[in-house]
Design a protein around this motif. Structure first.
Motif, PDB file in Angstrom:
ATOM      1  N   THR A 124       1.057  -0.742   0.120  1.00 60.31           N
ATOM      2  CA  THR A 124       0.529   0.087  -0.031  1.00 60.31           C
ATOM      3  C   THR A 124       0.635   1.374  -0.507  1.00 60.31           C
ATOM      4  O   THR A 124       2.081   1.330   0.303  1.00 60.31           O
ATOM      5  N   VAL A 125       0.878   2.060  -1.277  1.00 58.29           N
ATOM      6  CA  VAL A 125       1.252   2.855  -0.941  1.00 58.29           C
ATOM      7  C   VAL A 125       0.199   4.572  -0.911  1.00 58.29           C
ATOM      8  O   VAL A 125      -0.240   4.665  -1.620  1.00 58.29           O
ATOM      9  N   VAL A 126       0.622   5.806  -0.101  1.00 58.64           N
ATOM     10  CA  VAL A 126      -0.125   6.594  -0.128  1.00 58.64           C
ATOM     11  C   VAL A 126       0.714   7.876  -1.649  1.00 58.64           C
ATOM     12  O   VAL A 126       2.159   7.862  -0.785  1.00 58.64           O
ATOM     13  N   VAL A 127       0.167   8.176  -2.132  1.00 59.11           N
ATOM     14  CA  VAL A 127       0.555   9.059  -3.261  1.00 59.11           C
ATOM     15  C   VAL A 127      -0.238  10.365  -3.194  1.00 59.11           C
ATOM     16  O   VAL A 127      -0.761  10.617  -2.767  1.00 59.11           O
ATOM     17  N   ASP A 128       0.857  11.126  -2.786  1.00 53.13           N
ATOM     18  CA  ASP A 128       0.892  12.175  -1.606  1.00 53.13           C
ATOM     19  C   ASP A 128       1.220  13.494  -2.895  1.00 53.13           C
ATOM     20  O   ASP A 128       3.031  13.557  -2.483  1.00 53.13           O
ATOM     21  N   PRO A 129       0.905  14.363  -3.830  1.00 54.06           N
ATOM     22  CA  PRO A 129       1.312  15.149  -4.784  1.00 54.06           C
ATOM     23  C   PRO A 129       1.979  16.071  -4.392  1.00 54.06           C
ATOM     24  O   PRO A 129       3.034  17.543  -4.196  1.00 54.06           O
TER      25      PRO A 129
ATOM     26  N   ASN B 295       4.119  16.192  -1.332  1.00 50.65           N
ATOM     27  CA  ASN B 295       5.354  15.177  -0.969  1.00 50.65           C
ATOM     28  C   ASN B 295       5.514  14.253  -1.801  1.00 50.65           C
ATOM     29  O   ASN B 295       5.745  12.554  -1.929  1.00 50.65           O
ATOM     30  N   VAL B 296       6.024  14.880  -3.536  1.00 47.44           N
ATOM     31  CA  VAL B 296       6.624  13.617  -4.702  1.00 47.44           C
ATOM     32  C   VAL B 296       8.006  12.728  -4.189  1.00 47.44           C
ATOM     33  O   VAL B 296       7.993  11.961  -4.266  1.00 47.44           O
ATOM     34  N   PRO B 297       8.687  13.496  -3.274  1.00 48.06           N
ATOM     35  CA  PRO B 297      10.389  12.636  -2.895  1.00 48.06           C
ATOM     36  C   PRO B 297       9.636  11.432  -2.248  1.00 48.06           C
ATOM     37  O   PRO B 297       9.856  10.427  -2.713  1.00 48.06           O
ATOM     38  N   ARG B 298       8.947  11.375  -1.605  1.00 55.59           N
ATOM     39  CA  ARG B 298       8.278  10.603   0.037  1.00 55.59           C
ATOM     40  C   ARG B 298       7.367   9.518  -1.278  1.00 55.59           C
ATOM     41  O   ARG B 298       7.179   8.504  -1.003  1.00 55.59           O
TER      42      ARG B 298
ATOM     43  N   ALA C 148       1.971  15.731 -10.653  1.00 58.02           N
ATOM     44  CA  ALA C 148       1.317  17.438 -10.832  1.00 58.02           C
ATOM     45  C   ALA C 148       0.045  17.517 -10.745  1.00 58.02           C
ATOM     46  O   ALA C 148      -0.797  18.867 -10.846  1.00 58.02           O
ATOM     47  N   LEU C 149      -0.992  16.916 -11.312  1.00 60.42           N
ATOM     48  CA  LEU C 149      -1.548  16.979 -12.097  1.00 60.42           C
ATOM     49  C   LEU C 149      -2.880  16.208 -10.062  1.00 60.42           C
ATOM     50  O   LEU C 149      -4.418  16.850 -10.544  1.00 60.42           O
ATOM     51  N   TYR C 150      -2.262  15.971 -10.003  1.00 66.05           N
ATOM     52  CA  TYR C 150      -3.880  15.112  -8.446  1.00 66.05           C
ATOM     53  C   TYR C 150      -3.741  16.721  -7.989  1.00 66.05           C
ATOM     54  O   TYR C 150      -3.125  17.247  -7.389  1.00 66.05           O
TER      55      TYR C 150
END
Length: 305
Positions: free
Chosen positions: A5-10, A12-15, A39-41
């Motif tokens: 499971t990954v949280v995609v956070d616009p 915090n892109v590096p993380r 960047a679209l999120y």
């Protein structure tokens, strides 16, 4: 239970990229590509990775590699290759912006049509982000199977499928029409209405998506509903009978191919370019292909014959 499971956070892109890189094999170019997509999120989302299903090569060609969970607004991936990840994240951006999926519709062909109409928009967005888009099919569906791969009860299942116009062959044509990565070989025994449904539905998907990008979700949704209404009126899928190979009835005699070697409405594989042979219908203008399809499906033959 998801494997990862990954949280995609616009924000915090590096993380996010580090977390995705721990699941997928990302190089520097992949990370830059994913940065442009993130960047679209408008907000964070959860991405769930599940193991690859154990499928045959034929089933793998048509298997979904990702989907959306509308209850949690999360993205579920069944593969971890970079191309699937990029496609899935672009389509998740479309989902977040408001493109209609129609997942949960009572009619599976409706959902399949929406899936097919999304793909040209996705590819347009990828071009805008300077991401590679495969322009040509990478697989073929419909060829006779090798003798050792043919089921014992049917040596050529696809020919059996397309030899009759029925509820199953119609839905399968919608599925195949939406797969821009697959070419379809239609054997001579193909029922004319099956081939016509494939060509017409493929063209309709292109017309729904024509010229749209991420900010055009409202226009896309309007076009989608209009196209579905038109398809429902023209093909009446709810009234189609089950296939003869399910009911045990005899298949109809083979009919000559409808379009021979040059279908009149083969849609452009490049969604950013105008459709050809013929051009998309315009208000107040006569479209011979549209008229031909209406005449073909307005006859008095019983469904499936």
């Amino acid at each position: 239970m998801a494997d990862y499971t990954v949280v995609v956070d616009p924000d915090n892109v590096p993380r996010t990229l580090d977390a995705l890189g721990a699941v997928c094999d990302l190089d520097a170019d992949d990370r830059r590509a994913l940065s442009r997509i993130l960047a679209l999120y408008p907000r964070p989302v959860t991405v769930l990775f599940e193991g690859d299903a154990d499928l045959s090569q034929a089933d793998r060609l048509l298997a979904d590699k990702f989907t959306f969970d509308q209850e949690t607004d999360s993205l579920l991936l069944y593969a971890r290759d970079t191309e699937t990840l990029i496609d899935a994240l672009v389509e998740m951006a479309m989902y977040l912006w408001g493109f209609a999926t129609l997942i949960g519709s009572a009619e599976p062909w409706v959902v399949e049509f929406a899936i097919g109409a999304w793909k040209p928009v996705r590819n347009r967005i990828k071009r805008q982000l300077d991401l590679p888009v495969h322009e040509h099919p990478r697989g073929v569906v419909g060829l006779p199977p090798a003798p050792e791969e043919a089921p014992p009860d049917d040596r050529y299942p696809f020919r059996t499928l397309v030899a009759s116009y029925d509820s199953v062959s119609f839905r399968q044509m919608v599925v195949l029409a939406g797969r821009d990565d697959l070419a379809v070989y239609f054997p001579p025994e193909t029922h004319p209405k099956v081939l016509a449904a494939y060509v017409y539905v493929r063209r309709a998907m292109q017309e729904v998506a024509q010229g749209l990008d991420l900010s055009d979700y409202q226009k896309f949704n309007r076009r989608l509903l209009q196209a579905l209404s038109r398809l429902d009126t023209l093909f009446q899928p709810a009234k189609l009978p089950p296939p003869a190979w399910v009911t045990g009835a005899s298949l109809p005699e083979a009919e000559p191919p409808l379009f021979h070697d040059d279908p009149p409405a083969d849609p452009s594989p490049y969604p950013d370019e105008p459709l050809t042979r013929p051009a998309p219908p315009q208000a107040g203008r006569y479209d011979p292909f549209e008229a031909f399809i209406e005449e073909l499906f307005a006859d008095d033959d019983p469904p499936g014959e």
